[in-house]
Enzyme design. Structure first.
Site, PDB file in Angstrom:
ATOM      1  N   ARG A 278     109.772 100.934  21.427  1.00 40.99           N
ATOM      2  CA  ARG A 278     108.266 101.109  20.953  1.00 40.99           C
ATOM      3  C   ARG A 278     107.353 101.960  21.872  1.00 40.99           C
ATOM      4  O   ARG A 278     108.113 103.001  22.383  1.00 40.99           O
ATOM      5  CB  ARG A 278     107.821  99.758  22.053  1.00 40.99           C
ATOM      6  CG  ARG A 278     108.318  99.663  23.159  1.00 40.99           C
ATOM      7  CD  ARG A 278     108.956  98.059  23.707  1.00 40.99           C
ATOM      8  NE  ARG A 278     108.851  98.282  25.552  1.00 40.99           N
ATOM      9  CZ  ARG A 278     110.278  97.909  25.693  1.00 40.99           C
ATOM     10  NH1 ARG A 278     110.873  98.807  25.268  1.00 40.99           N
ATOM     11  NH2 ARG A 278     110.450  98.030  27.102  1.00 40.99           N
TER      12      ARG A 278
ATOM     13  N   LYS B 256     108.916 100.095  33.540  1.00 38.54           N
ATOM     14  CA  LYS B 256     108.657  99.611  34.257  1.00 38.54           C
ATOM     15  C   LYS B 256     109.671  99.051  35.041  1.00 38.54           C
ATOM     16  O   LYS B 256     110.850  98.738  34.066  1.00 38.54           O
ATOM     17  CB  LYS B 256     107.150  98.441  33.032  1.00 38.54           C
ATOM     18  CG  LYS B 256     106.580  98.887  33.041  1.00 38.54           C
ATOM     19  CD  LYS B 256     105.308  97.702  32.131  1.00 38.54           C
ATOM     20  CE  LYS B 256     104.064  98.333  31.254  1.00 38.54           C
ATOM     21  NZ  LYS B 256     105.076  99.570  30.275  1.00 38.54           N
TER      22      LYS B 256
ATOM     23  N   ARG C 124     108.103 105.736  25.476  1.00 39.59           N
ATOM     24  CA  ARG C 124     108.875 106.171  27.232  1.00 39.59           C
ATOM     25  C   ARG C 124     109.957 104.991  26.500  1.00 39.59           C
ATOM     26  O   ARG C 124     111.024 105.512  27.196  1.00 39.59           O
ATOM     27  CB  ARG C 124     108.140 106.037  27.486  1.00 39.59           C
ATOM     28  CG  ARG C 124     108.655 105.750  29.095  1.00 39.59           C
ATOM     29  CD  ARG C 124     107.829 104.893  30.294  1.00 39.59           C
ATOM     30  NE  ARG C 124     106.193 106.166  30.730  1.00 39.59           N
ATOM     31  CZ  ARG C 124     105.345 105.004  31.239  1.00 39.59           C
ATOM     32  NH1 ARG C 124     105.000 104.443  31.369  1.00 39.59           N
ATOM     33  NH2 ARG C 124     104.402 105.990  31.099  1.00 39.59           N
ATOM     34  N   TYR C 125     110.041 104.782  25.533  1.00 36.73           N
ATOM     35  CA  TYR C 125     111.507 103.639  25.189  1.00 36.73           C
ATOM     36  C   TYR C 125     111.954 103.650  24.055  1.00 36.73           C
ATOM     37  O   TYR C 125     111.472 104.249  23.505  1.00 36.73           O
ATOM     38  CB  TYR C 125     110.771 101.876  25.843  1.00 36.73           C
ATOM     39  CG  TYR C 125     110.291 101.699  27.139  1.00 36.73           C
ATOM     40  CD1 TYR C 125     110.585 101.621  27.832  1.00 36.73           C
ATOM     41  CD2 TYR C 125     108.995 101.464  26.953  1.00 36.73           C
ATOM     42  CE1 TYR C 125     110.026 101.124  29.537  1.00 36.73           C
ATOM     43  CE2 TYR C 125     108.060 100.924  28.687  1.00 36.73           C
ATOM     44  CZ  TYR C 125     108.792 101.159  29.138  1.00 36.73           C
ATOM     45  OH  TYR C 125     108.358 100.999  30.701  1.00 36.73           O
TER      46      TYR C 125
ATOM     47  N   CYS D  24      86.119 102.080  26.220  1.00 41.43           N
ATOM     48  CA  CYS D  24      86.046 100.279  26.793  1.00 41.43           C
ATOM     49  C   CYS D  24      84.920 100.129  26.914  1.00 41.43           C
ATOM     50  O   CYS D  24      84.014 100.073  26.636  1.00 41.43           O
ATOM     51  CB  CYS D  24      86.405  99.888  28.368  1.00 41.43           C
ATOM     52  SG  CYS D  24      88.289 100.492  28.038  1.00 41.43           S
TER      53      CYS D  24
ATOM     54  N   ASP E  26     105.572 100.557  37.569  1.00 40.72           N
ATOM     55  CA  ASP E  26     105.757 101.237  36.836  1.00 40.72           C
ATOM     56  C   ASP E  26     106.970 102.342  37.311  1.00 40.72           C
ATOM     57  O   ASP E  26     105.454 102.826  39.033  1.00 40.72           O
ATOM     58  CB  ASP E  26     104.091 101.956  36.080  1.00 40.72           C
ATOM     59  CG  ASP E  26     104.487 101.997  34.127  1.00 40.72           C
ATOM     60  OD1 ASP E  26     105.299 102.111  33.832  1.00 40.72           O
ATOM     61  OD2 ASP E  26     104.274 101.176  34.040  1.00 40.72           O
TER      62      ASP E  26
ATOM     63  N   CYS F 138      87.043  99.456  34.419  1.00 42.57           N
ATOM     64  CA  CYS F 138      87.653  98.546  35.288  1.00 42.57           C
ATOM     65  C   CYS F 138      87.935  99.755  36.237  1.00 42.57           C
ATOM     66  O   CYS F 138      88.219 100.929  36.117  1.00 42.57           O
ATOM     67  CB  CYS F 138      89.396  98.216  34.976  1.00 42.57           C
ATOM     68  SG  CYS F 138      88.810  97.045  33.937  1.00 42.57           S
TER      69      CYS F 138
ATOM     70  N   CYS G 181      91.088 100.789  36.955  1.00 40.86           N
ATOM     71  CA  CYS G 181      92.145 102.098  35.178  1.00 40.86           C
ATOM     72  C   CYS G 181      93.588 102.327  35.603  1.00 40.86           C
ATOM     73  O   CYS G 181      92.769 104.078  37.056  1.00 40.86           O
ATOM     74  CB  CYS G 181      91.240 102.211  34.840  1.00 40.86           C
ATOM     75  SG  CYS G 181      91.405 103.031  32.989  1.00 40.86           S
TER      76      CYS G 181
HETATM   77  C1  LIG Z   1     104.513  99.174  29.625  1.00 40.42           C
HETATM   78  C2  LIG Z   1     104.659 100.337  28.474  1.00 40.42           C
HETATM   79  C3  LIG Z   1     105.299 100.444  27.160  1.00 40.42           C
HETATM   80  C4  LIG Z   1     105.953  98.491  26.718  1.00 40.42           C
HETATM   81  O1  LIG Z   1     106.764  97.500  27.227  1.00 40.42           O
HETATM   82  P1  LIG Z   1     107.001  96.242  28.009  1.00 40.42           P
HETATM   83  O2  LIG Z   1     107.843  95.793  28.583  1.00 40.42           O
HETATM   84  O3  LIG Z   1     107.663  95.679  26.013  1.00 40.42           O
HETATM   85  O4  LIG Z   1     105.573  95.481  27.419  1.00 40.42           O
HETATM   86  C5  LIG Z   1     105.747 100.433  25.914  1.00 40.42           C
HETATM   87  N1  LIG Z   1     105.042 102.168  26.077  1.00 40.42           N
HETATM   88  C6  LIG Z   1     104.869 102.272  27.204  1.00 40.42           C
HETATM   89  C7  LIG Z   1     104.549 104.017  27.584  1.00 40.42           C
HETATM   90  C8  LIG Z   1     104.327 101.691  28.470  1.00 40.42           C
HETATM   91  O5  LIG Z   1     103.700 102.473  29.613  1.00 40.42           O
END
Ligand SMILES: *Cc1c(COP(=O)(O)O)cnc(C)c1O
Length: 346
Positions: free
Chosen positions: A96, A319, A92-93, A105, A312, A109, A112
């Site tokens: 990362r 986020k 998504r980002y 698990c 989110d 939870c 969840c």
């Molecule tokens: C939460 C998340 C991350 C990590 O985001 P951070 O803001 O760095 O904690 C990366 N990819 C996805 C798909 C996420 O949901």
């Protein structure tokens, strides 16, 4: 007291009822038909036997009839499936992505956001060698990806040997700088954080541990010891908390949780508002409640102890953190009115 008895897993309500020596109403059993129960004797032992149904840990791991209320809403409002670029990788980002190492698990939870993984009808499934190789190839093809979140499910449900294999493959990717291992094992089964496991994890120079404490009652001698071991081995720990109605939405409860976490060197990282996922909406507090908690915490709590409050966005928008300022509008007046000169303007 550090718990020495072997931990017993409970896969159904009948065994939990027997352990807690209480009777559950029939509608809890109806929920179990849709969303199974999994928890264990350690976590259940932390529940207040005098008032179990109102206990914050009981509510996290045992069903409530409200789980069935919005059965037809979305199981994936964050569009994680659409953002799965290769099997088990959500990208998504920019820098990362998230690996779904397993859907297993230690305890389910009830709130969840990946309830789709374990609702009735799912089999246990761990990442295969082929899926792992595909993810590594994707990372090699995208050197802008510097971090991987190894998540699930709970990756510490994999055997130590299998987890090591996965981490070794990831460590071979030149452009990968950080591995973030996301696990609730320190909360649900801290005894599993053995010296051998910690020793294995400490071999990776870029490994961070993200855990998930939601309530001060989850901080026990055992869970503190698990965190201490990881930190002593040079592995930093961050914590994410989900804001849960009727569980931890009193400001004093969260203040206590965050204070206790920094005392064991665990950094409160995120406080999440619940996502609009099928079967979890009864835990939603509303954004205003979160802002109220921020307003309460900001003047009295160190920034070390203060997590970012985040939500989110739907459809995989990512986020977004929501701020409440320490000062009121007057601070903007001071900053922007020109009455005070900042260096660039001097
Ligand atoms: C939460 C998340 C991350 C990590 O985001 P951070 O803001 O760095 O904690 C990366 N990819 C996805 C798909 C996420 O949901």
């Amino acid at each position: 007291m550090i718990q020495r008895h072997p931990i017993k897993n409970f896969h159904d309500l009948d065994h939990v009822a027997e352990f807690l020596k209480i009777d559950f109403p029939g509608d809890m059993y109806r929920v179990e038909q849709a969303y199974p129960v999994l928890t264990n004797s350690y976590y259940l032992s932390l529940i207040d036997r005098n008032d179990p149904f109102n206990d914050p840990l009981f509510k996290q791991c045992l069903p409530h009839s409200d789980e069935l209320l919005d059965y037809d809403a979305s199981f994936d409002p964050l569009a994680e499936e659409r953002q799965s670029v290769v099997s088990r990788l959500i990208h998504r980002y920019h820098d990362r992505a998230v690996m779904i190492a397993t859907n297993r698990c230690a305890s389910y939870c009830r709130f969840c956001f990946r309830k789709r993984f374990w609702k009735r009808g799912n089999e246990f499934s761990d990442i295969t060698d082929t899926e792992l190789e595909d993810i590594c190839a994707y990372y090699r093809a995208h050197p802008e990806l510097k971090e991987i979140l190894v998540s699930g499910g709970d990756p510490l449900m994999l055997s130590e040997q299998r987890l090591k294999y996965i981490l070794d493959r990831l460590a071979e990717i030149d452009s990968l700088e950080v591995i973030r291992l996301a696990s609730r094992i320190p909360v649900f089964m801290p005894q599993k954080i053995s010296d051998e496991l910690v020793n294995m994890l400490s071999a990776y120079p870029c490994l961070w541990f993200a855990t998930h404490f939601n309530h001060p009652h989850e901080l026990t001698d055992d869970s503190r010891e698990a965190c201490r071991k990881l930190i002593s081995a040079g592995i930093p720990i961050i914590n994410q908390t989900v804001l849960l109605k009727g569980i931890n939405d009193a400001p004093e409860t969260l203040e206590e949780l965050f204070r206790q976490l920094i005392r064991i060197k665990v950094k409160p990282h995120y406080l999440f508002h619940i996502d609009p996922v099928t079967g979890v909406r009864h835990f939603a507090t509303g954004i205003e409640k979160g802002k109220e908690i921020l307003r309460y915490c900001r003047p009295r709590l160190s920034s070390l102890a203060t997590p970012a409050f985040a939500i989110d966005l739907p459809e995989g928008g990512g986020k977004v953190s929501i701020q409440e300022n320490y000062y009121d509008g007057e601070c903007y007046e001071t900053i922007f009115s020109g009455k005070v000169k900042y260096p660039e303007q001097l």
